[in-house]
Scaffold this active site. Structure first.
Site, mmCIF file in Angstrom:
data_model
loop_
_atom_site.group_PDB
_atom_site.id
_atom_site.type_symbol
_atom_site.label_atom_id
_atom_site.label_comp_id
_atom_site.label_asym_id
_atom_site.label_seq_id
_atom_site.Cartn_x
_atom_site.Cartn_y
_atom_site.Cartn_z
ATOM 1 N N GLY A 75 1.027 -1.216 0.022
ATOM 2 C CA GLY A 75 0.025 0.170 -0.152
ATOM 3 C C GLY A 75 0.724 1.223 -0.119
ATOM 4 O O GLY A 75 1.998 1.425 -0.185
ATOM 5 N N THR A 78 -0.708 6.661 4.804
ATOM 6 C CA THR A 78 -1.704 6.867 5.441
ATOM 7 C C THR A 78 -1.446 7.397 6.829
ATOM 8 O O THR A 78 -0.153 7.762 7.027
ATOM 9 C CB THR A 78 -2.668 5.498 5.829
ATOM 10 O OG1 THR A 78 -3.982 5.659 6.381
ATOM 11 C CG2 THR A 78 -1.928 4.748 6.587
ATOM 12 N N HIS A 80 -2.356 7.321 11.191
ATOM 13 C CA HIS A 80 -2.947 6.700 12.420
ATOM 14 C C HIS A 80 -3.003 7.578 13.593
ATOM 15 O O HIS A 80 -2.059 8.614 13.498
ATOM 16 C CB HIS A 80 -2.068 5.327 12.632
ATOM 17 C CG HIS A 80 -1.743 4.390 11.587
ATOM 18 N ND1 HIS A 80 -2.967 3.995 11.180
ATOM 19 C CD2 HIS A 80 -0.766 4.096 11.109
ATOM 20 C CE1 HIS A 80 -2.667 2.993 10.270
ATOM 21 N NE2 HIS A 80 -1.247 2.930 10.364
ATOM 22 N N PHE A 198 -5.121 -3.466 9.661
ATOM 23 C CA PHE A 198 -6.289 -2.380 9.049
ATOM 24 C C PHE A 198 -6.262 -1.434 10.222
ATOM 25 O O PHE A 198 -5.750 -1.574 11.336
ATOM 26 C CB PHE A 198 -7.537 -3.251 9.425
ATOM 27 C CG PHE A 198 -7.935 -3.726 10.642
ATOM 28 C CD1 PHE A 198 -8.568 -2.800 11.402
ATOM 29 C CD2 PHE A 198 -7.693 -5.024 10.964
ATOM 30 C CE1 PHE A 198 -8.930 -3.268 12.574
ATOM 31 C CE2 PHE A 198 -8.200 -5.303 12.203
ATOM 32 C CZ PHE A 198 -8.938 -4.454 12.986
ATOM 33 N N CYS A 215 -3.704 6.901 1.004
ATOM 34 C CA CYS A 215 -3.339 5.911 0.025
ATOM 35 C C CYS A 215 -3.405 5.970 -1.409
ATOM 36 O O CYS A 215 -3.478 5.218 -2.333
ATOM 37 C CB CYS A 215 -4.757 4.740 0.347
ATOM 38 S SG CYS A 215 -5.250 4.252 1.888
#
Length: 272
Positions: A75, A78, A80, A198, A215
């Site tokens: 991927g 992203t 978090h 995930f 992404c």
């Protein structure tokens, strides 16, 4: 699949530093490979952090030089942070591992979790994760007074939403009635054992995503359970629901090795 063990590492004020959690993953991964622990899913929150998978482009990173942790998962980039439930299922699967089937099982569990809260999520072809679909293009509001036929994100390869204010911000995709990602998935498989996993947006500040191209997708955005429901939702509410659906989906699965298709030798190449 064998019984799944859950380990809650830390939430809220006890959120786990990304590097610390990554090291914990490595330790559990090694133990799972040696069969000294069962299949294990680590669940946690992180303090704010950007992480970039192997396919991340420089043009998708923060423009202001904000630090990014480069990781060994698949991927792209992203975020978090607080309000986001992160899960790292560390599972031993038959080799050669069917990575796509593993991702689909994680998607199933996340879609079922969303449904239990009254949010309809689904898959989007070619894009992993759990998505809330937007309106048909012809029914969406125009951007900047222009027809959607002229949406620069679709026609200008150099267009950068990060330089064009909230109108194009990923966090405002719901207002634009576009597709928006509720949960992201990025994994790695080593020695037949999975790592990473995930992130499910429960109630985060989604403007963190506006500093990157989440992404690597420029024509959609992000959302959360709280955004979709219009009410407060907590990690504590979601934790047991995620565990239930991960357990049901993963323990009932019968993973099979990936089928490797081999070409039949041509007649011209056959021995005489």
């Amino acid at each position: 699949m064998s019984e799944l063990r859950f380990v809650r590492l830390g939430f809220g004020e006890e959120a786990v530093d990304y590097q610390e959690a990554w090291q914990k993953q490595r330790e559990v991964h090694a133990a799972r490979f040696e069969d000294t622990v069962p299949d294990t899913c680590l669940l946690l929150e992180h303090p704010p952090v950007y992480t970039a998978g192997r396919r991340t482009l420089d043009s998708e990173r923060p423009l202001d030089g904000t630090p990014v942790v480069d990781v060994d998962r698949g991927g792209k980039i992203t975020w978090h942070g607080p309000g986001q439930l992160v899960g790292y299922p560390i599972l031993k699967l038959p080799r050669p591992v069917d990575v796509v089937a593993h991702v689909r099982r994680l998607e199933d569990a996340l879609i079922l979790t969303a449904a239990e809260f009254g949010v309809e999520a689904t898959r989007v072809e070619g894009r992993s994760g759990a998505w809330v679909l937007g309106d048909p293009i012809e029914d969406r509001p125009s951007l900047g007074g222009l027809s959607l036929d002229f949406d620069p994100r679709l026609h200008d390869e150099e267009f950068d939403s990060r330089l064009n204010g909230p109108e194009y911000a990923p966090s405002n995709a719901g207002q634009r009635r576009e597709d928006r990602k509720l949960a992201a998935i990025g994994i790695r498989v080593a020695k037949g054992v999975t790592m990473h996993g995930f992130s499910l947006n429960v109630n985060p500040d989604n403007t963190w995503f506006d500093r990157i191209v989440p992404c690597g997708i420029r024509d959609a955005g992000v959302t959360s359970l709280a955004n979709e429901l219009g009410r407060e939702v907590t990690i504590a509410e979601v934790l047991p629901v995620v565990e239930k659906h991960l357990r049901n989906v993963l323990e009932s699965a019968r993973p099979a090795p990936r089928v490797i298709e081999r070409e039949e030798p041509s007649k011209a190449a056959a021995p005489a």
